[in-house]
Enzyme design. Structure first.
Site, PDB file in Angstrom:
ATOM      1  CG  ASP A   1      -2.080   1.244   1.088  1.00  0.00           C
ATOM      2  OD1 ASP A   1      -2.635   0.975   0.137  1.00  0.00           O
ATOM      3  OD2 ASP A   1      -2.008   1.706   1.881  1.00  0.00           O
ATOM      4  CB  SER A   2       1.872   3.493  -2.435  1.00  0.00           C
ATOM      5  OG  SER A   2       2.958   2.258  -2.545  1.00  0.00           O
TER       6      SER A   2
ATOM      7  CE  LYS B   1       8.486   5.066  -9.184  1.00  0.00           C
ATOM      8  NZ  LYS B   1       7.056   4.370  -9.666  1.00  0.00           N
TER       9      LYS B   1
ATOM     10  N   GLY C   1       0.313   6.922 -12.004  1.00  0.00           N
ATOM     11  CA  GLY C   1      -0.057   7.657 -10.760  1.00  0.00           C
ATOM     12  C   GLY C   1       0.504   9.108 -10.786  1.00  0.00           C
TER      13      GLY C   1
ATOM     14  CG  HIS D   1       7.914   4.990  -3.026  1.00  0.00           C
ATOM     15  ND1 HIS D   1       8.366   5.642  -4.066  1.00  0.00           N
ATOM     16  CD2 HIS D   1       6.518   4.738  -3.354  1.00  0.00           C
ATOM     17  CE1 HIS D   1       7.443   5.386  -5.038  1.00  0.00           C
ATOM     18  NE2 HIS D   1       6.320   4.969  -4.575  1.00  0.00           N
ATOM     19  NE  ARG D   2       5.317   0.171  -5.628  1.00  0.00           N
ATOM     20  CZ  ARG D   2       4.962   1.176  -5.968  1.00  0.00           C
ATOM     21  NH1 ARG D   2       5.739   1.854  -6.940  1.00  0.00           N
ATOM     22  NH2 ARG D   2       3.978   1.860  -5.579  1.00  0.00           N
TER      23      ARG D   2
HETATM   24  P1  IMP Z   1      -2.357   2.122  -3.400  1.00  0.00           P
HETATM   25  O1  IMP Z   1      -3.556   2.553  -2.670  1.00  0.00           O
HETATM   26  O2  IMP Z   1      -1.318   1.481  -3.075  1.00  0.00           O
HETATM   27  O3  IMP Z   1      -2.952   1.298  -4.691  1.00  0.00           O
HETATM   28  O4  IMP Z   1      -1.903   3.234  -4.352  1.00  0.00           O
HETATM   29  C1  IMP Z   1      -2.446   4.767  -4.256  1.00  0.00           C
HETATM   30  C2  IMP Z   1      -2.162   5.402  -5.483  1.00  0.00           C
HETATM   31  O5  IMP Z   1      -1.029   5.946  -5.391  1.00  0.00           O
HETATM   32  C3  IMP Z   1      -2.131   4.562  -6.705  1.00  0.00           C
HETATM   33  O6  IMP Z   1      -3.305   4.369  -7.302  1.00  0.00           O
HETATM   34  C4  IMP Z   1      -1.350   5.566  -7.463  1.00  0.00           C
HETATM   35  O7  IMP Z   1      -2.122   6.605  -8.194  1.00  0.00           O
HETATM   36  C5  IMP Z   1      -0.376   6.085  -6.554  1.00  0.00           C
HETATM   37  N1  IMP Z   1       1.003   5.846  -6.440  1.00  0.00           N
HETATM   38  C6  IMP Z   1       1.371   4.438  -5.812  1.00  0.00           C
HETATM   39  N2  IMP Z   1       2.712   4.261  -5.887  1.00  0.00           N
HETATM   40  C7  IMP Z   1       3.071   5.299  -6.812  1.00  0.00           C
HETATM   41  C8  IMP Z   1       4.220   5.353  -7.512  1.00  0.00           C
HETATM   42  O8  IMP Z   1       5.235   4.651  -7.277  1.00  0.00           O
HETATM   43  N3  IMP Z   1       4.262   6.479  -8.275  1.00  0.00           N
HETATM   44  C9  IMP Z   1       3.104   7.203  -8.579  1.00  0.00           C
HETATM   45  N4  IMP Z   1       2.117   7.162  -8.290  1.00  0.00           N
HETATM   46  C10 IMP Z   1       1.844   5.886  -7.359  1.00  0.00           C
END
Ligand code: IMP
Length: 191
Positions: free
Chosen positions: A65-66, A163, A141, A168-169
């Site tokens: 989750d990000s 990248k 994203g 972060h990932r």
């Molecule tokens: P999630 O809730 O973890 O699926 O991610 C939330 C949202 O953050 C995603 O739908 C993307 O729009 C954005 N996001 C997550 N990771 C990244 C990234 O590495 N780069 C850009 N946008 C990201």
């Protein structure tokens, strides 16, 4: 041992599978729709998703989750990044920052790992800033408006490998890999 990566996001899968290969970890992408609780904390979201998915699948797995946390907006959109992306979008974020001098922001990823004996969380953060326009390139994203510290390019203008060196990932994944290596839960490790 094979580990499943549960995600419906092909961009995340592309990045994570690349990382797993670099560490010699046997990771298989599954589009399984994991359950996500609502929380302001990405680690809590990932921990619960991993535990619930393990209870259903009974196979070693990871979820992630990000969130994007923008300083001038007091951390908005945070873990609600997906909803905000699909509603006001990148242009909406730029409009909220119009005229603001503080462009600081960070991405945070929480990886949840579950294998039946334990559920663990690994976190990674990258600091940077929000650009003043939407840049070209890989349209994942917020990548087209996020410039990581020390770079002149947005994430979208970098290839996946570039990248992955600083994201972060990757920072979260490195810790997961270290844990798996220590616990011999890997096939082989190429460093
Ligand atoms: P999630 O809730 O973890 O699926 O991610 C939330 C949202 O953050 C995603 O739908 C993307 O729009 C954005 N996001 C997550 N990771 C990244 C990234 O590495 N780069 C850009 N946008 C990201």
């Amino acid at each position: 041992m094979q580990i499943l990566f549960l995600s419906s996001n092909r961009h995340k899968a592309e990045e994570i599978i690349g990382m797993s290969k670099a560490f010699g970890i046997d990771l298989k992408w599954s589009r399984y729709e994991k359950l996500e609780i609502q929380s302001g904390d990405t680690s809590e979201v990932a921990r619960t998703s991993a535990a619930l998915a393990y209870a259903a699948l009974r196979k070693p797995l990871i979820v992630e989750d990000s969130g994007l946390f923008i300083d001038a907006l007091k951390g908005f959109p945070g873990p609600y990044a997906s909803f905000v992306y699909h509603t006001i979008g990148l242009e909406g974020i730029l409009a909220l920052l119009d005229g603001k001098r503080d462009r600081g922001a960070h991405f945070k990823t929480s990886i949840g790992y579950a294998d039946g004996s334990s559920t663990r969380i690994f976190e990674g953060i990258v600091h940077g800033s929000i650009s003043d326009r939407v840049h070209r390139g890989r349209a994942f994203g917020y990548d087209p408006i996020f410039v990581p510290s020390g770079s002149k390019k947005t994430f979208s203008e970098m290839g996946v490998l570039e990248k992955n060196k600083i994201s972060h990932r990757m920072r979260a994944f490195e810790q997961l890999a270290e844990y798996l290596i220590k616990n011999n839960a890997k096939e082989k490790v190429i460093k």
